[in-house]
Scaffold this active site. Structure first.
Site, PDB file in Angstrom:
ATOM      1  N   THR A  46      44.469  29.811  44.803  1.00  0.00           N
ATOM      2  CA  THR A  46      45.846  29.843  44.306  1.00  0.00           C
ATOM      3  C   THR A  46      46.762  30.572  45.280  1.00  0.00           C
ATOM      4  OG1 THR A  46      45.011  29.808  42.038  1.00  0.00           O
ATOM      5  CG2 THR A  46      47.298  30.473  42.332  1.00  0.00           C
ATOM      6  N   TYR A 134      31.814  32.125  42.756  1.00  0.00           N
ATOM      7  CA  TYR A 134      32.925  31.258  42.341  1.00  0.00           C
ATOM      8  C   TYR A 134      32.497  29.815  42.538  1.00  0.00           C
ATOM      9  CZ  TYR A 134      37.723  29.299  42.373  1.00  0.00           C
ATOM     10  OH  TYR A 134      38.857  28.567  42.130  1.00  0.00           O
ATOM     11  N   LYS A 162      32.915  33.326  38.459  1.00  0.00           N
ATOM     12  CA  LYS A 162      34.067  32.556  37.997  1.00  0.00           C
ATOM     13  C   LYS A 162      33.635  31.097  37.998  1.00  0.00           C
ATOM     14  CE  LYS A 162      38.740  31.050  39.217  1.00  0.00           C
ATOM     15  NZ  LYS A 162      39.844  31.119  40.211  1.00  0.00           N
ATOM     16  N   ILE A 204      39.977  34.007  34.731  1.00  0.00           N
ATOM     17  CA  ILE A 204      40.756  34.135  35.964  1.00  0.00           C
ATOM     18  C   ILE A 204      41.736  32.973  35.966  1.00  0.00           C
ATOM     19  CG2 ILE A 204      40.723  34.195  38.478  1.00  0.00           C
ATOM     20  CD1 ILE A 204      37.994  35.471  38.371  1.00  0.00           C
TER      21      ILE A 204
END
Length: 297
Positions: A46, A134, A162, A204
């Site tokens: 992001t 992740y 995540k 998240i």
């Protein structure tokens, strides 16, 4: 510091000329603190990490640590395609004061599951930070299986995951691995409320860049098993869940940030939000202040 509740995957504000916007970054950090988030991620997907110079990465992370470190976790995105480079980036983040390294599965190279185990063990052993796995196969081309996560969860320096695959079966498989030493975090705003109610530790989030208080409220209600209130907040936020997926992340959320006075454009190869979505962005931006005010009641 524990990993739970709402953690914002921060966007990186740029100016109209494409330069980093330090003032916009400070405004974004302030917004997150005001919204009561439980952690932040700096320089993840992001945050357009792939477009940042080393100097920009250092400035963003150091200033975030200075502003909010010690109060809430400041996670740094450190995952790269090669193991040696990932270790180097993780050590860099450790030196800058990050609390954790968020390490995405190596993009593009598509390692085997055994390769992932070797990769993450090396980073956990040599990187100098607690590692959060992740998994986001839609971006990396590599899907870390629950059996692989189970193998890695026993490592003392691998402290969570995540997981951006939001299907029920995946969530249930990861719930079996959850412990005080290993947090399970959703990476999917749209399914997070359901997953937190099922027992995972938190989210998240992308949408919380603009609605930190509202997403925090949803996560807290879900963790408290207040089903009716959780569903009500999830429904209020559904248009934002949906909008953040109309074009590749972070294009939509940066359009919303721009409309509330934080940052300007993206860096190539990402382009600004298509004109066909501008009306929706304008409409949603008009709802942000009211939702944030409601979340504090």
């Amino acid at each position: 510091m524990s990993l739970s509740g709402l953690i914002t995957a921060l966007a990186t504000p740029f100016r109209a000329d494409g330069a980093l916007d330090p003032d916009g970054w400070q405004r974004l950090l302030h917004l997150q603190l005001e919204g009561g988030v439980h952690g932040v991620v700096v320089a993840g997907s992001t945050g357009e990490a792939a477009t940042l110079t080393d100097a920009e990465y250092d400035l963003l992370l150091a200033s975030a640590v200075e502003r909010i470190g010690g109060r809430i976790p400041v996670m740094a995105g450190t995952g790269l395609s090669g193991t040696a480079k990932t270790i180097e980036q993780t050590r860099r983040a450790a030196a800058l004061g990050a609390s954790h390294a968020l390490v995405v599965t190596p993009p593009y190279v598509r390692p085997t599951q055994a390769g992932l185990i070797a990769h993450y063990r090396a980073v956990a052993d040599q990187g100098g930070l607690p590692v959060v796995l992740y998994n986001v196969p839609g971006r990396t081309g590599c899907d870390m299986q629950p059996e692989t996560v189970a193998e890695l969860a026993s490592h003392p320096n691998i402290v969570g995951i995540k997981e951006a695959v939001g299907d029920t079966g995946r969530v249930q498989a990861l719930l079996a691995l959850r412990s005080p030493q290993f947090a399970v975090l959703s990476g999917d705003d749209g399914t997070a409320a359901r997953s937190i109610r099922a027992g995972i530790d938190g989210l998240i989030s992308v949408g919380s860049n603009v609605l930190p208080g509202a997403y925090r409220r949803m996560c807290e209600l879900a963790a408290a098993h207040d089903h009716e209130a959780t569903e009500s907040w999830d429904a209020r936020l559904q248009p934002f869940h949906d909008f953040c997926g109309v074009e590749p992340n972070p294009i939509p959320v940066k359009a919303l940030l721009r409309r509330i006075g934080i940052g300007h454009d993206l860096r190539l190869p990402l382009l600004p939000l298509s004109a066909s979505h501008h009306a929706a962005a304008d409409h949603l931006a008009g709802d942000i202040a009211a939702l944030e005010a409601l979340s504090s009641h």
